[in-house]
Write an enzyme that holds these catalytic residues in place. Structure first.
Site, PDB file in Angstrom:
ATOM      1  N   HIS A  35       1.689   4.692  -2.689  1.00  0.00           N
ATOM      2  CA  HIS A  35       1.777   6.123  -2.382  1.00  0.00           C
ATOM      3  C   HIS A  35       3.141   6.675  -2.802  1.00  0.00           C
ATOM      4  CE1 HIS A  35      -1.934   6.928  -0.251  1.00  0.00           C
ATOM      5  NE2 HIS A  35      -1.740   5.973   0.639  1.00  0.00           N
ATOM      6  N   HIS A  50       0.844  -1.201   0.000  1.00  0.00           N
ATOM      7  CA  HIS A  50       0.000   0.000   0.000  1.00  0.00           C
ATOM      8  C   HIS A  50       0.883   1.256   0.000  1.00  0.00           C
ATOM      9  CE1 HIS A  50      -3.694   2.304   1.277  1.00  0.00           C
ATOM     10  NE2 HIS A  50      -2.764   3.125   1.767  1.00  0.00           N
ATOM     11  N   GLU A  51       1.826   1.298   0.924  1.00  0.00           N
ATOM     12  CA  GLU A  51       2.674   2.493   1.019  1.00  0.00           C
ATOM     13  C   GLU A  51       3.555   2.631  -0.218  1.00  0.00           C
ATOM     14  OE1 GLU A  51       1.825   4.618   3.163  1.00  0.00           O
ATOM     15  OE2 GLU A  51       0.587   3.269   4.369  1.00  0.00           O
ATOM     16  N   GLU A 110      -4.677   7.989  -2.667  1.00  0.00           N
ATOM     17  CA  GLU A 110      -5.136   6.699  -2.152  1.00  0.00           C
ATOM     18  C   GLU A 110      -5.436   5.723  -3.305  1.00  0.00           C
ATOM     19  OE1 GLU A 110      -4.909   5.925   0.926  1.00  0.00           O
ATOM     20  OE2 GLU A 110      -6.204   4.186   1.246  1.00  0.00           O
TER      21      GLU A 110
END
Ligand code: MG
Length: 497
Positions: A270, A266-267, A296
């Site tokens: 980003h 997920h990170e 997001e």
């Protein structure tokens, strides 16, 4: 050249110090969450408050405000220059509208509220946090009145986090997805194709082995370790310190390895966004993402659309089993099921991709009422359980697993949650488009060959930074604004076919 207009150049010269302050602040924030000794917090929060006040002062300097005003009506600017003026005039508008006393009071209240929120959550005592939430609701409503809005005070709260977002459009979005999600969820639960739990959730892992897994996965995804780092923090986050210094964190709970693995992926999503912003935007106000929602969408695209896909879980199976000894007891198919359990549950951050947006809908409904009027903290706590039962069919037994679970309200972030749903919907819209534009998308995932995917995201989203507001970026890159249909298509394709 990207920035040619002499007045824009002058504006950029005058505001570069804001970039430098932000750069410094980012390192301080990163340090606060990672390596700062616990007692360093007192000095750090004072220093941060001073820096924030200085930033506001420098942004509202007469010569800066005048330049931005003049340029706002200038038709000779190119898109990048317009972007710079738009981003600055938006910040100026908000900073100017809010009286400094209100800003200070909000900062002070939330600074005080956070430890009480934490205590309330640990002790399961809502009354410990209640007076602070009352105050935060009151201050947020005041702020909305100062900032102004067309239709509803919640519009001001939403727009603060997602440029252009309105209550009406969030309602439309949920009116479309809610019944469809329910229908899909009912089918998944009744046909039993996806499990609601998996025994791997209880299996412990060795932290140093898991660190190797995370690092290797990041390498395969294309995270450049000479332009970033992976560290540990209580809440995983990404921070763009500079265009060549974008750091991420993860956490290790010691069991249920999907949590740290998918948190890390997920990170990465980003981070990749910030890493692929056009280098010529360096030190300017557009050297950042278009919005929280678009940001997001990038994390969810990598975490869910790629990370939780069959080709991906199959492809990383050898990597997993080379470091985690227990993996050999399971098949690649088991791993796929383990990372895709579906179950209506109480906790948002643990929710699967089918039920996740219902958790956001609940918060949206409550936030609208908070911003409307006589709704108090006590009402929020009571309505939480009712809504939870209605939306997800489960009822929290404690405040800790209900209204106290998220940190956001204690930080004064009312209006933030809907950006998570926007992220989910946009990630599916990108999926719809990338499948058309890169027909062998799934094969590339299966080969862990992501160069083409990274380039695609760079051209469509990343390189533009904040040149365009979110809806305009989507129209420009995909020919239409946010369309929730693709999220439903995605769920149906994945879970029902
Ligand atoms: Mg995120």
């Amino acid at each position: 050249m990207v920035f040619e207009h002499p007045k824009v150049k002058e504006l950029l010269d005058k505001t570069r110090v804001l970039w430098a302050l932000h750069h410094a602040e980012s390192v301080l924030s990163w340090d606060s969450e990672t390596y700062m000794p616990r007692k360093g917090v007192a000095d750090r929060s004072l220093a941060m408050a001073e820096l924030a006040a200085l930033q506001q002062k420098l942004l509202l300097r007469d010569d800066v405000v005048k330049l931005v005003d003049d340029l706002s009506n200038n038709n000779d600017l190119n898109d990048y220059e317009k972007g710079v003026v738009r981003v600055l005039s938006r910040s100026i508008r908000i900073m100017k509208a809010l009286p400094p006393e209100l800003v200070m009071e909000m900062a002070k209240t939330t600074e005080e509220a956070r430890p009480y929120w934490r205590e309330a959550k640990v002790k399961n005592k809502f009354e410990v946090f209640e007076p602070y939430l009352d105050k935060i609701i009151e201050l947020s409503r005041k702020a909305a009145e100062y900032i102004g809005y067309d239709e509803h005070p919640y519009d001001a709260a939403l727009d603060y986090y997602e440029e252009g977002l309105r209550k009406r459009s969030v309602e439309d979005m949920f009116n479309y997805i809610e019944p469809r999600i329910r229908r899909i969820l009912d089918k998944i639960l009744s046909n039993g194709l996806y499990p609601s739990t998996h025994e791997l959730e209880d299996v412990k892992y060795d932290v140093s082995a898991m660190e190797k897994v995370n690092k290797e996965v990041l390498q395969r995804l294309g995270y450049p370790f000479d332009r970033g780092r992976l560290d540990v923090s209580a809440h995983p986050f990404t921070i763009g310190i500079g265009l060549d210094d974008v750091r991420i964190t993860t956490r290790y709970e010691g069991k249920d390895f999907k949590r740290t693995l998918y948190g890390t992926i997920h990170e990465f999503g980003h981070a990749l966004y910030d890493l692929q912003i056009d280098k010529s935007f360096r030190m300017t106000p557009i050297a950042r993402g278009a919005s929280l929602g678009i940001h997001e969408s990038q994390s969810r695209f990598w975490e869910n659309i790629i990370g939780r896909s069959k080709p991906f879980t199959e492809a990383i199976y050898p990597l997993l089993s080379s470091h985690l000894s227990f993996i050999s007891r399971y098949s690649p198919e088991d791993i796929y099921m383990y990372v895709n359990t579906v179950k209506p549950s109480l906790i948002r951050v643990e929710a699967d991709e089918v039920t996740y947006n219902l958790h956001i809908l609940l918060r949206f409904k409550l936030e609208v009422r908070m911003m409307e009027g006589d709704y108090r903290a006590r009402d929020v706590a009571e309505a939480w359980n009712e809504e939870m039962e209605e939306l997800l069919g489960v009822r929290p037994k404690t405040y800790s697993e209900g209204v106290l679970q998220d940190i956001h309200w204690s930080m004064g972030s009312i209006g933030y949650f809907p950006t998570y749903t926007i992220g989910n919907l946009v990630s599916a819209q990108i999926y719809h488009n990338i499948k058309k534009d890169i027909p062998n998308f799934h094969d590339l995932i299966n080969e862990l060959d992501f160069e083409e995917v990274r380039n695609y995201l760079r051209e469509k989203i990343h390189k533009w930074g904040a040149t365009y507001p979110p809806e305009e970026l989507l129209k420009k890159s995909f020919g239409e604004p946010l369309n929730p249909k693709y999220f439903i298509d995605y769920l149906e394709e994945k879970y029902l076919s």
